[in-house]
Design a protein around this motif. Structure first.
Motif, PDB file in Angstrom:
ATOM      1  N   VAL A 251      -3.413  13.068 -11.957  1.00 26.32           N
ATOM      2  CA  VAL A 251      -4.547  13.556 -12.245  1.00 26.32           C
ATOM      3  C   VAL A 251      -4.345  15.171 -12.727  1.00 26.32           C
ATOM      4  N   ILE A 252      -4.914  15.642 -13.767  1.00 22.41           N
ATOM      5  CA  ILE A 252      -4.796  17.070 -14.141  1.00 22.41           C
ATOM      6  C   ILE A 252      -6.090  17.551 -13.793  1.00 22.41           C
ATOM      7  N   GLU A 253      -7.109  17.014 -14.142  1.00 23.77           N
ATOM      8  CA  GLU A 253      -8.618  17.712 -13.927  1.00 23.77           C
ATOM      9  C   GLU A 253      -9.558  16.440 -13.381  1.00 23.77           C
ATOM     10  N   PHE A 254     -10.453  16.857 -12.726  1.00 27.52           N
ATOM     11  CA  PHE A 254     -11.614  15.859 -12.300  1.00 27.52           C
ATOM     12  C   PHE A 254     -12.814  16.662 -11.834  1.00 27.52           C
ATOM     13  N   HIS A 255     -13.978  15.674 -11.630  1.00 24.37           N
ATOM     14  CA  HIS A 255     -15.061  16.495 -11.141  1.00 24.37           C
ATOM     15  C   HIS A 255     -15.941  15.553 -10.490  1.00 24.37           C
ATOM     16  N   LEU A 256     -17.057  15.859  -9.613  1.00 21.80           N
ATOM     17  CA  LEU A 256     -17.794  14.972  -8.951  1.00 21.80           C
ATOM     18  C   LEU A 256     -19.296  15.267  -9.201  1.00 21.80           C
ATOM     19  N   GLU A 257     -19.911  14.279  -9.672  1.00 23.03           N
ATOM     20  CA  GLU A 257     -21.501  14.684  -9.922  1.00 23.03           C
ATOM     21  C   GLU A 257     -22.380  13.932  -9.239  1.00 23.03           C
ATOM     22  N   VAL A 258     -23.443  14.085  -8.604  1.00 20.05           N
ATOM     23  CA  VAL A 258     -24.461  13.347  -8.163  1.00 20.05           C
ATOM     24  C   VAL A 258     -25.728  13.084  -8.943  1.00 20.05           C
ATOM     25  N   LEU A 259     -26.508  12.086  -8.785  1.00 20.38           N
ATOM     26  CA  LEU A 259     -27.859  11.748  -9.515  1.00 20.38           C
ATOM     27  C   LEU A 259     -28.811  12.547  -8.642  1.00 20.38           C
ATOM     28  N   ASN A 260     -29.698  13.318  -9.353  1.00 20.93           N
ATOM     29  CA  ASN A 260     -30.718  14.212  -8.634  1.00 20.93           C
ATOM     30  C   ASN A 260     -31.955  13.442  -8.606  1.00 20.93           C
ATOM     31  N   GLU A 261     -33.159  13.878  -8.245  1.00 20.93           N
ATOM     32  CA  GLU A 261     -34.428  13.065  -8.144  1.00 20.93           C
ATOM     33  C   GLU A 261     -34.910  12.967  -9.404  1.00 20.93           C
ATOM     34  N   ASP A 262     -34.503  13.835 -10.324  1.00 15.38           N
ATOM     35  CA  ASP A 262     -35.058  13.675 -11.768  1.00 15.38           C
ATOM     36  C   ASP A 262     -34.070  12.469 -12.620  1.00 15.38           C
ATOM     37  N   GLY A 271     -12.089  20.025  -9.988  1.00 14.77           N
ATOM     38  CA  GLY A 271     -10.907  20.505  -9.275  1.00 14.77           C
ATOM     39  C   GLY A 271      -9.748  20.249 -10.542  1.00 14.77           C
ATOM     40  N   THR A 272      -8.464  20.599 -10.001  1.00 15.72           N
ATOM     41  CA  THR A 272      -7.419  20.226 -11.010  1.00 15.72           C
ATOM     42  C   THR A 272      -6.481  19.296 -10.547  1.00 15.72           C
ATOM     43  N   THR A 273      -5.356  19.727  -9.669  1.00  9.83           N
ATOM     44  CA  THR A 273      -4.570  18.678  -9.389  1.00  9.83           C
ATOM     45  C   THR A 273      -4.858  17.926  -7.999  1.00  9.83           C
ATOM     46  N   ILE A 274      -4.571  16.648  -8.058  1.00  9.07           N
ATOM     47  CA  ILE A 274      -4.947  15.922  -6.645  1.00  9.07           C
ATOM     48  C   ILE A 274      -3.611  15.875  -5.787  1.00  9.07           C
ATOM     49  N   GLY A 275      -2.869  14.909  -5.948  1.00  9.68           N
ATOM     50  CA  GLY A 275      -1.454  14.770  -5.439  1.00  9.68           C
ATOM     51  C   GLY A 275      -1.877  13.842  -4.169  1.00  9.68           C
ATOM     52  N   TYR A 276      -1.032  14.090  -2.810  1.00  8.99           N
ATOM     53  CA  TYR A 276      -1.316  13.335  -1.860  1.00  8.99           C
ATOM     54  C   TYR A 276      -2.666  13.399  -1.235  1.00  8.99           C
ATOM     55  N   ALA A 297      -5.541  13.304 -17.615  1.00  8.11           N
ATOM     56  CA  ALA A 297      -4.500  12.957 -16.689  1.00  8.11           C
ATOM     57  C   ALA A 297      -3.265  12.887 -17.523  1.00  8.11           C
ATOM     58  N   ARG A 298      -1.985  13.047 -16.826  1.00  9.05           N
ATOM     59  CA  ARG A 298      -0.650  12.986 -17.316  1.00  9.05           C
ATOM     60  C   ARG A 298      -0.242  11.358 -17.556  1.00  9.05           C
ATOM     61  N   ALA A 299      -0.886  10.292 -17.029  1.00 13.77           N
ATOM     62  CA  ALA A 299      -0.918   8.938 -17.392  1.00 13.77           C
ATOM     63  C   ALA A 299      -1.952   8.379 -16.876  1.00 13.77           C
ATOM     64  N   ASP A 300      -2.297   7.175 -17.156  1.00 15.53           N
ATOM     65  CA  ASP A 300      -3.218   6.535 -16.468  1.00 15.53           C
ATOM     66  C   ASP A 300      -3.515   6.699 -15.036  1.00 15.53           C
ATOM     67  N   PRO A 301      -4.700   7.216 -14.856  1.00 16.02           N
ATOM     68  CA  PRO A 301      -4.813   7.832 -13.369  1.00 16.02           C
ATOM     69  C   PRO A 301      -4.930   6.561 -12.069  1.00 16.02           C
ATOM     70  N   LEU A 302      -4.679   7.003 -11.307  1.00 20.26           N
ATOM     71  CA  LEU A 302      -4.505   6.033 -10.037  1.00 20.26           C
ATOM     72  C   LEU A 302      -5.211   6.691  -8.832  1.00 20.26           C
ATOM     73  N   ILE A 303      -6.236   6.158  -8.185  1.00 22.89           N
ATOM     74  CA  ILE A 303      -6.843   6.808  -6.911  1.00 22.89           C
ATOM     75  C   ILE A 303      -6.760   5.895  -5.765  1.00 22.89           C
ATOM     76  N   SER A 304      -6.121   6.234  -4.681  1.00 22.22           N
ATOM     77  CA  SER A 304      -5.882   5.652  -3.539  1.00 22.22           C
ATOM     78  C   SER A 304      -7.193   5.776  -2.644  1.00 22.22           C
ATOM     79  N   TYR A 305      -7.644   6.867  -2.378  1.00 21.21           N
ATOM     80  CA  TYR A 305      -8.597   7.219  -1.426  1.00 21.21           C
ATOM     81  C   TYR A 305      -9.681   8.290  -1.939  1.00 21.21           C
ATOM     82  N   LEU A 306     -10.999   8.115  -1.549  1.00 19.98           N
ATOM     83  CA  LEU A 306     -12.078   8.935  -1.822  1.00 19.98           C
ATOM     84  C   LEU A 306     -12.938   8.993  -0.634  1.00 19.98           C
ATOM     85  N   GLY A 307     -13.346  10.054  -0.196  1.00 19.20           N
ATOM     86  CA  GLY A 307     -14.148  10.220   0.938  1.00 19.20           C
ATOM     87  C   GLY A 307     -15.085  11.504   1.024  1.00 19.20           C
ATOM     88  N   ILE A 308     -16.082  11.265   1.387  1.00 20.27           N
ATOM     89  CA  ILE A 308     -17.296  12.537   1.578  1.00 20.27           C
ATOM     90  C   ILE A 308     -17.240  12.718   3.092  1.00 20.27           C
TER      91      ILE A 308
END
Length: 348
Positions: A251-262, A271-276, A297-308
């Motif tokens: 992954v080279i670049e990513f972002h997080l969005e939330v759905l607001n009340e409207d 953000g840019t890089t993720i890595g470990y 992304a440099r290739a098909d992206p893979l995500i192993s964990y996502l937490g908030i």
């Protein structure tokens, strides 16, 4: 020099199991130049201590991030060209950011002391637990190893003040990261390799701890999105993302969005890089619906964990939702795009 090598051999051969051998490349001012046989040393270390990681400006296993403040750059690749680095002659910018086109896997390491300097002095106090937490976000949270120096006092023991700070630091991290607020989320993806029912690449893998399982999109796509329905409105101010680095850093670049009340999507952080591991802080938001988008992304992206998570301890000031660019161009870069599709929310 022979005596030095003899003592070095005795230490690595008889000391017991070692986790890391640290070569900082420093020498006194005015010392004469000489040739060091680093490759022979590396070979000997790996032979006698096969489980040890070797640190230096040029690896081979981990590299210096380029400062002694414990802070990594916002973009940090584990990829690196060892042939472009020289022990004792660091290119700080290159070492800090790594190289998306690098041929070697050499993660960066951030070294910093719990005290103002590397040695213990009775007149000095350790950094606070909150300061260590901030350093944690800026090192381990930016795809780096964190090496925290804790010097012994004049009695050869770790001081009580340092022990207390370390315990408080541990408790802060436990309080923040012990529970992923997205653990019970309903999760959908823009696409999943083998179909949404394929358990090996299922989007629900991103809330399973560990990097052995992961979500994978269909190949040759450009729409890489994870949709999360938290099933209730949740307050949070930390995003954690991990890639399965045994499959490379993609992954080279990513972002997080939330759905607001409207009913509109608002970008919270990018953000840019993720890595470990990537940890991003932002002002507290409330939402039930999240959209994690991979933009490039440099290739098909893979995500192993996502937490908030909710960090109630850090004082966030002068935060910006804009991070530095990834600094990579070329025909092999894959760009993602977002389709405005509210049906994805109802589907989960």
């Amino acid at each position: 020099m022979f005596n030095d090598l003899w003592w070095f051999f005795l230490i690595i051969n008889r000391y017991g199991e070692m986790k890391e051998v640290w070569l900082d490349g420093a020498k006194g001012k005015g010392e004469k130049d000489m040739e060091y046989f680093f490759d022979s040393w590396f070979s000997l270390i790996h032979q006698l201590q096969p489980g040890a990681v070797i640190f230096s400006d040029a690896g081979p296993d981990t590299r210096w991030v380029g400062d002694e403040a414990g802070v990594a750059g916002s973009t940090c690749w584990s990829l690196f060209n060892r042939s472009d680095a020289k022990i004792g002659d660091t290119d700080y910018q290159y070492s800090s950011g790594g190289d998306p086109y690098g041929h070697d896997w050499v993660p960066a390491e951030c070294d910093v002391s719990i005290r103002p300097g590397w040695f213990w002095h009775s007149s000095e106090l350790p950094k606070s637990a909150r300061t260590l937490l901030d350093l944690y976000y800026k090192s381990a949270g930016r795809n780096c190893l964190l090496l925290l120096n804790v010097p012994p006092n004049s009695s050869g023991l770790i001081s009580a003040e340092d022990i207390q700070v370390l315990q408080e630091f541990s408790e802060l991290r436990r309080s923040i990261f012990s529970h992923n607020l997205a653990i019970n989320a309903l999760i959908n993806a823009s696409c999943t390799r083998g179909g949404s029912s394929h358990s090996w690449f299922n989007p629900y893998n991103v809330v399973k701890e560990g990097i052995q399982s992961y979500w994978a999109p269909e190949v040759n796509q450009s729409n890489w999105i994870l949709y999360l329905n938290l099933q209730e409105i949740v307050s949070f101010n930390i995003l954690q993302v991990q890639e399965p680095i045994q499959m490379g850093q993609r992954v080279i670049e990513f972002h997080l969005e939330v759905l607001n009340e409207d009913g509109e999507w608002n970008e919270v952080i990018n953000g840019t890089t993720i890595g470990y591991q990537r940890l991003l802080q932002f002002p507290t938001v409330k939402s039930q619906y999240l959209r994690f988008v991979i933009d490039k992304a440099r290739a098909d992206p893979l995500i192993s964990y996502l937490g908030i998570y909710m960090d109630e301890f850090s004082i966030l000031s002068n935060l910006s939702n804009t991070t530095s660019q990834a600094g990579i161009n070329g025909s092999q870069v894959l760009h993602g795009h977002i389709e405005s599709n509210h049906s994805q929310i109802s589907a989960i």
